[in-house]
Design a protein around this motif. Structure first.
Motif, PDB file in Angstrom:
ATOM      1  N   GLU A   1       0.832  -1.206   0.000  1.00  0.00           N
ATOM      2  CA  GLU A   1       0.000   0.000   0.000  1.00  0.00           C
ATOM      3  C   GLU A   1       0.865   1.254   0.000  1.00  0.00           C
ATOM      4  O   GLU A   1       0.570   2.238  -0.695  1.00  0.00           O
ATOM      5  N   LEU A   2       1.952   1.224   0.756  1.00  0.00           N
ATOM      6  CA  LEU A   2       2.859   2.364   0.789  1.00  0.00           C
ATOM      7  C   LEU A   2       3.461   2.606  -0.590  1.00  0.00           C
ATOM      8  O   LEU A   2       3.641   3.764  -1.006  1.00  0.00           O
ATOM      9  N   GLY A   3       3.725   1.539  -1.307  1.00  0.00           N
ATOM     10  CA  GLY A   3       4.211   1.684  -2.674  1.00  0.00           C
ATOM     11  C   GLY A   3       3.185   2.356  -3.568  1.00  0.00           C
ATOM     12  O   GLY A   3       3.530   3.237  -4.385  1.00  0.00           O
ATOM     13  N   ARG A   4       1.921   1.979  -3.434  1.00  0.00           N
ATOM     14  CA  ARG A   4       0.874   2.604  -4.255  1.00  0.00           C
ATOM     15  C   ARG A   4       0.728   4.087  -3.937  1.00  0.00           C
ATOM     16  O   ARG A   4       0.553   4.915  -4.841  1.00  0.00           O
ATOM     17  N   ILE A   5       0.802   4.433  -2.656  1.00  0.00           N
ATOM     18  CA  ILE A   5       0.725   5.840  -2.259  1.00  0.00           C
ATOM     19  C   ILE A   5       1.886   6.622  -2.874  1.00  0.00           C
ATOM     20  O   ILE A   5       1.706   7.729  -3.402  1.00  0.00           O
ATOM     21  N   THR A   6       3.067   6.035  -2.833  1.00  0.00           N
ATOM     22  CA  THR A   6       4.261   6.704  -3.358  1.00  0.00           C
ATOM     23  C   THR A   6       4.125   6.962  -4.854  1.00  0.00           C
ATOM     24  O   THR A   6       4.363   8.077  -5.336  1.00  0.00           O
ATOM     25  N   LEU A   7       3.750   5.929  -5.606  1.00  0.00           N
ATOM     26  CA  LEU A   7       3.640   6.073  -7.058  1.00  0.00           C
ATOM     27  C   LEU A   7       2.536   7.058  -7.436  1.00  0.00           C
ATOM     28  O   LEU A   7       2.714   7.890  -8.333  1.00  0.00           O
TER      29      LEU A   7
END
Length: 244
Positions: free
Chosen positions: A193-199
């Motif tokens: 989820e943190l990856g999705r927020i970052t992208l």
């Protein structure tokens, strides 16, 4: 108070030096660029002369099987020199939950570093922090291509490096804890989820694929990397960090 900051030119160390000097202390950064080699011990005696406190923020250059030997040698050298110099307090930075992820050799190496410090001759403090916001790009790069980023749903509680540096500085100027202070960010995320927020924040069109075998953090399970009830929680959120 004179404080020798070993690894004082790195991400955390440079911020610790700035915080301490702004508070009226004499914090001196030491690193290979200043002539200090912690592996050989070169420059260590000179770096610790007159120091009240030594803060060791050096890190193993690799996360592999070489990391335990790095921490063994550097801590042996540091503690012997600190004892000879009459340094009254040694501080290291470690990782929340390191002992709960035995499949990661680097985490085992950090536990070894802690154990060496605890058994040594110098009064000590250990600051254990959760993962840094700043490492998210590297974490994604390990398992990404031009279309996808594969990340496990490992739970993490990341924090800003500036907050880590403040925690280290606070401990360095206090009495030795002869124990551990855990510090963490205010929010818990699954890593994917943190990856999705970052992208999404960056307008990056790649897709995050949940893959619980992908990357370094796949070795952690459950709440191993989450701070426990005794932790000091800092306020900076990940979205605030991204906005800056």
């Amino acid at each position: 108070m004179k404080i020798a900051v070993i690894g004082g030119t790195g991400l955390i160390g440079s911020q610790v030096v700035k915080i301490l000097n702004a508070s009226g202390h004499e914090a001196v950064p030491h690193s290979p660029s200043t002539g200090l080699d912690l592996l050989s011990g070169k420059g260590l005696s000179e770096a610790l002369t007159g120091a009240d406190v030594v803060v060791n923020l050096t890190n193993s250059p690799t996360f592999d099987e070489a990391s335990p030997a790095f921490f063994q040698t550097t801590m042996d050298n540091l503690l012997a020199a600190a004892d000879d110099a009459g340094v009254g307090h040694a501080v290291i930075l470690s990782i929340v939950g390191a002992e709960l992820v035995p499949d990661l050799v680097y985490y085992r190496a950090k536990v070894l570093q802690e154990d060496i410090l605890k058994a040594g001759p110098v009064p000590y403090s250990i600051v254990r922090a959760t993962q840094f916001f700043e490492f998210m790009d590297a974490t994604m790069s390990w398992t990404s291509d031009e279309h996808t980023v594969r990340l496990p749903a490992t739970l993490i509680q990341p924090m800003a490096s500036a907050d880590v540096a403040q925690a280290v500085a606070d401990v360095a100027v206090g009495a030795p804890l002869r124990g551990t202070r855990n510090v963490a960010g205010p929010e818990v995320f699954p890593l994917d989820e943190l990856g999705r927020i970052t992208l999404a924040t960056r307008g990056d069109q790649r897709t995050v694929v949940t893959d619980n075998s992908a990357g370094l953090f796949a070795a952690a399970s459950g709440d191993a990397l989450i701070a426990k009830e005794d932790a000091v929680i800092f306020k900076t959120t990940y979205r605030e960090f991204l906005a800056r």
